[in-house]
Design a protein around this motif. Sequence first.
Motif, PDB file in Angstrom:
ATOM      1  N   PRO A  14      30.586  43.201  39.947  1.00 36.82           N
ATOM      2  CA  PRO A  14      31.738  43.189  40.849  1.00 36.82           C
ATOM      3  C   PRO A  14      33.040  42.883  40.118  1.00 36.82           C
ATOM      4  O   PRO A  14      33.046  42.353  39.016  1.00 36.82           O
ATOM      5  CB  PRO A  14      31.383  42.054  41.826  1.00 36.82           C
ATOM      6  CG  PRO A  14      30.543  41.116  41.004  1.00 36.82           C
ATOM      7  CD  PRO A  14      29.747  41.994  40.082  1.00 36.82           C
ATOM      8  N   TYR A  15      34.159  43.212  40.766  1.00 34.33           N
ATOM      9  CA  TYR A  15      35.484  42.929  40.197  1.00 34.33           C
ATOM     10  C   TYR A  15      35.757  41.428  40.072  1.00 34.33           C
ATOM     11  O   TYR A  15      36.698  41.040  39.373  1.00 34.33           O
ATOM     12  CB  TYR A  15      36.579  43.546  41.059  1.00 34.33           C
ATOM     13  CG  TYR A  15      36.738  45.052  40.959  1.00 34.33           C
ATOM     14  CD1 TYR A  15      35.930  45.839  40.136  1.00 34.33           C
ATOM     15  CD2 TYR A  15      37.728  45.694  41.714  1.00 34.33           C
ATOM     16  CE1 TYR A  15      36.101  47.210  40.073  1.00 34.33           C
ATOM     17  CE2 TYR A  15      37.910  47.061  41.657  1.00 34.33           C
ATOM     18  CZ  TYR A  15      37.098  47.827  40.837  1.00 34.33           C
ATOM     19  OH  TYR A  15      37.281  49.182  40.770  1.00 34.33           O
ATOM     20  N   ASP A  16      34.975  40.592  40.760  1.00 33.93           N
ATOM     21  CA  ASP A  16      35.122  39.144  40.546  1.00 33.93           C
ATOM     22  C   ASP A  16      34.865  38.801  39.082  1.00 33.93           C
ATOM     23  O   ASP A  16      35.274  37.751  38.604  1.00 33.93           O
ATOM     24  CB  ASP A  16      34.139  38.362  41.422  1.00 33.93           C
ATOM     25  CG  ASP A  16      34.574  38.335  42.877  1.00 33.93           C
ATOM     26  OD1 ASP A  16      35.730  38.695  43.163  1.00 33.93           O
ATOM     27  OD2 ASP A  16      33.751  37.959  43.735  1.00 33.93           O
ATOM     28  N   ASN A  17      34.174  39.694  38.392  1.00 33.51           N
ATOM     29  CA  ASN A  17      34.107  39.659  36.935  1.00 33.51           C
ATOM     30  C   ASN A  17      35.203  40.593  36.443  1.00 33.51           C
ATOM     31  O   ASN A  17      35.077  41.809  36.518  1.00 33.51           O
ATOM     32  CB  ASN A  17      32.728  40.124  36.461  1.00 33.51           C
ATOM     33  CG  ASN A  17      32.574  40.075  34.954  1.00 33.51           C
ATOM     34  OD1 ASN A  17      33.530  40.285  34.216  1.00 33.51           O
ATOM     35  ND2 ASN A  17      31.360  39.817  34.491  1.00 33.51           N
ATOM     36  N   ARG A  18      36.317  40.012  35.958  1.00 40.61           N
ATOM     37  CA  ARG A  18      37.470  40.847  35.562  1.00 40.61           C
ATOM     38  C   ARG A  18      37.116  41.814  34.443  1.00 40.61           C
ATOM     39  O   ARG A  18      37.747  42.866  34.294  1.00 40.61           O
ATOM     40  CB  ARG A  18      38.658  39.984  35.129  1.00 40.61           C
ATOM     41  CG  ARG A  18      39.542  39.470  36.278  1.00 40.61           C
ATOM     42  CD  ARG A  18      38.928  38.313  36.896  1.00 40.61           C
ATOM     43  NE  ARG A  18      39.660  37.710  38.000  1.00 40.61           N
ATOM     44  CZ  ARG A  18      39.048  36.925  38.877  1.00 40.61           C
ATOM     45  NH1 ARG A  18      37.764  36.710  38.788  1.00 40.61           N
ATOM     46  NH2 ARG A  18      39.723  36.361  39.846  1.00 40.61           N
ATOM     47  N   GLY A  19      36.102  41.474  33.647  1.00 43.78           N
ATOM     48  CA  GLY A  19      35.652  42.397  32.612  1.00 43.78           C
ATOM     49  C   GLY A  19      35.082  43.668  33.217  1.00 43.78           C
ATOM     50  O   GLY A  19      35.327  44.773  32.724  1.00 43.78           O
ATOM     51  N   CYS A  20      34.326  43.530  34.303  1.00 45.22           N
ATOM     52  CA  CYS A  20      33.771  44.704  34.989  1.00 45.22           C
ATOM     53  C   CYS A  20      34.895  45.572  35.550  1.00 45.22           C
ATOM     54  O   CYS A  20      34.849  46.803  35.461  1.00 45.22           O
ATOM     55  CB  CYS A  20      32.827  44.269  36.099  1.00 45.22           C
ATOM     56  SG  CYS A  20      31.320  43.453  35.489  1.00 45.22           S
ATOM     57  N   GLU A  21      35.913  44.925  36.114  1.00 48.68           N
ATOM     58  CA  GLU A  21      37.057  45.689  36.621  1.00 48.68           C
ATOM     59  C   GLU A  21      37.808  46.361  35.474  1.00 48.68           C
ATOM     60  O   GLU A  21      38.211  47.524  35.574  1.00 48.68           O
ATOM     61  CB  GLU A  21      38.008  44.785  37.408  1.00 48.68           C
ATOM     62  CG  GLU A  21      39.173  45.572  37.985  1.00 48.68           C
ATOM     63  CD  GLU A  21      40.207  44.726  38.721  1.00 48.68           C
ATOM     64  OE1 GLU A  21      41.217  45.304  39.163  1.00 48.68           O
ATOM     65  OE2 GLU A  21      40.009  43.495  38.846  1.00 48.68           O
ATOM     66  N   ALA A  22      37.973  45.647  34.362  1.00 42.83           N
ATOM     67  CA  ALA A  22      38.704  46.196  33.212  1.00 42.83           C
ATOM     68  C   ALA A  22      38.025  47.456  32.674  1.00 42.83           C
ATOM     69  O   ALA A  22      38.695  48.419  32.276  1.00 42.83           O
ATOM     70  CB  ALA A  22      38.811  45.140  32.110  1.00 42.83           C
ATOM     71  N   ILE A  23      36.691  47.457  32.670  1.00 41.63           N
ATOM     72  CA  ILE A  23      35.948  48.638  32.219  1.00 41.63           C
ATOM     73  C   ILE A  23      36.238  49.827  33.139  1.00 41.63           C
ATOM     74  O   ILE A  23      36.462  50.950  32.673  1.00 41.63           O
ATOM     75  CB  ILE A  23      34.440  48.336  32.159  1.00 41.63           C
ATOM     76  CG1 ILE A  23      34.133  47.364  31.017  1.00 41.63           C
ATOM     77  CG2 ILE A  23      33.632  49.619  31.986  1.00 41.63           C
ATOM     78  CD1 ILE A  23      32.718  46.805  31.039  1.00 41.63           C
ATOM     79  N   VAL A  24      36.258  49.590  34.448  1.00 42.12           N
ATOM     80  CA  VAL A  24      36.557  50.669  35.400  1.00 42.12           C
ATOM     81  C   VAL A  24      37.973  51.187  35.185  1.00 42.12           C
ATOM     82  O   VAL A  24      38.198  52.404  35.104  1.00 42.12           O
ATOM     83  CB  VAL A  24      36.364  50.188  36.853  1.00 42.12           C
ATOM     84  CG1 VAL A  24      36.903  51.228  37.852  1.00 42.12           C
ATOM     85  CG2 VAL A  24      34.905  49.901  37.133  1.00 42.12           C
ATOM     86  N   ARG A  25      38.952  50.282  35.082  1.00 43.58           N
ATOM     87  CA  ARG A  25      40.357  50.710  34.934  1.00 43.58           C
ATOM     88  C   ARG A  25      40.555  51.505  33.642  1.00 43.58           C
ATOM     89  O   ARG A  25      41.245  52.530  33.620  1.00 43.58           O
ATOM     90  CB  ARG A  25      41.303  49.503  34.942  1.00 43.58           C
ATOM     91  CG  ARG A  25      41.210  48.604  36.165  1.00 43.58           C
ATOM     92  CD  ARG A  25      41.512  49.314  37.456  1.00 43.58           C
ATOM     93  NE  ARG A  25      41.305  48.425  38.606  1.00 43.58           N
ATOM     94  CZ  ARG A  25      41.076  48.823  39.842  1.00 43.58           C
ATOM     95  NH1 ARG A  25      41.018  50.115  40.102  1.00 43.58           N
ATOM     96  NH2 ARG A  25      40.892  47.976  40.824  1.00 43.58           N
ATOM     97  N   GLY A  26      39.961  51.033  32.554  1.00 43.24           N
ATOM     98  CA  GLY A  26      40.075  51.760  31.295  1.00 43.24           C
ATOM     99  C   GLY A  26      39.381  53.107  31.347  1.00 43.24           C
ATOM    100  O   GLY A  26      39.893  54.119  30.843  1.00 43.24           O
ATOM    101  N   THR A  27      38.204  53.152  31.987  1.00 46.44           N
ATOM    102  CA  THR A  27      37.437  54.392  32.072  1.00 46.44           C
ATOM    103  C   THR A  27      38.162  55.450  32.896  1.00 46.44           C
ATOM    104  O   THR A  27      38.227  56.631  32.506  1.00 46.44           O
ATOM    105  CB  THR A  27      36.040  54.109  32.673  1.00 46.44           C
ATOM    106  OG1 THR A  27      35.326  53.235  31.789  1.00 46.44           O
ATOM    107  CG2 THR A  27      35.247  55.386  32.865  1.00 46.44           C
ATOM    108  N   THR A  28      38.724  55.053  34.030  1.00 50.66           N
ATOM    109  CA  THR A  28      39.452  56.034  34.845  1.00 50.66           C
ATOM    110  C   THR A  28      40.664  56.571  34.084  1.00 50.66           C
ATOM    111  O   THR A  28      41.004  57.755  34.202  1.00 50.66           O
ATOM    112  CB  THR A  28      39.899  55.427  36.190  1.00 50.66           C
ATOM    113  OG1 THR A  28      40.720  54.271  35.957  1.00 50.66           O
ATOM    114  CG2 THR A  28      38.700  55.021  37.034  1.00 50.66           C
TER     115      THR A  28
END
Length: 407
Positions: A14-28
Amino acid sequence: MSENPTFILAGNGPYDNRGCEAIVRGTTKILRHYYKDPSFLCVSFFQNKEQFEKQCKEEYDPAIIHEKANKRQSKFDPNWLLRLPFRTAYPELYKNWIYKEMIPYIENSTSVLSIGGDNYSLDYGIPRLFTYLDDVVLERKKPLVIWGASVGPFEKIPEYEQYMKNHLREVTGIFAREPATMEYLDKIGIKNNVYKVADPAFLMDAIEPPSDKKIEVEENSIGINLSPLMAKYFIDGNMESWINTANKIVEEITNITDNKIYLIPHVTTPISNDYLFLKEVKERAKTSREKIILLPPTYNASETKWIISKMRLFAGARTHSTIAALSSCVPTLSFAYSIKAKGINKDIFGHEDYCLNPEKLTPETVAKKIESMLDEGKDIRSELRAAIPKIENEALLAGETLMKITG
């Protein structure tokens, strides 16, 4: 390549893990560079229904839709005992149950990217959830790419390592984010489908928090991220001992600088919450409490990166907190409890001088290392300014490689 392709980004947290969100933002960002108007289905593991609904509600990218993967939420789930024989007796049905929300989208997707950073390792146990993901996709004749990841090592369990050797040969591509993974895969004979990239999070934009979350970061401040997860690698998992040591580390750092110390949470999930851990660390401070600022857990990954980018120096345990700092050219000390931090440092600097292993995490050692890095700060920033564009380009080129291998 057709317009409006759909990519499935699966296996993340989940995005509550900012690393998981960062991977999504970078990938998109990477995929938008190479494909015209792509859309994204994120199929992630959530710890509860509320977390999933919150993420759907707060998603600000209109091209992203969220679905949840299924798993036993905890040992208190009343159905978990029933699922054990189900998993053993009917593995194919079990795999399809985990990813049942994703399966209807596979046929019309361009490819499936297994994201999450270090899922294919023994850091969190045997990674069945992710090998099941690979199987579900490959059985439906769609490309499956392990995307921007650290993989292995599996040598602690030789029979499982043999299984993974066979399994990894079957995936469409392994996009390895650091040299340690490349070397390990080469050692076990996985070569033909391996490509060197950089972690997609290096490309996530830093975004200044909006007015309702505005924060003034004092100049020359030091940012610190310490996590409860580190107790696992420290004093045999004794959390009380680790909190006391973390408190002494922070206090020792306040002794070497007159500037503010920002305690920066990066993961705030129910099962591993940096904010609650750092709150306890701050509350135990006996001196200089006015110099210690605890960041609230209200900032998303891009906003947290913006805050980290304002630091004179950053020291972090969570890998993606250090990537936020390094990609912002902030001198960064990594508390390295796995190969990924060392590998990323080696990629950038050619050495591991700015990493500390868990056994070296004494207050005196950390403070001394930070003091020396403050003295060398100008030179470290120059090194980063020279190295980071190359790393960002490696991350971006993952999109070009994906186009080549998936047609």
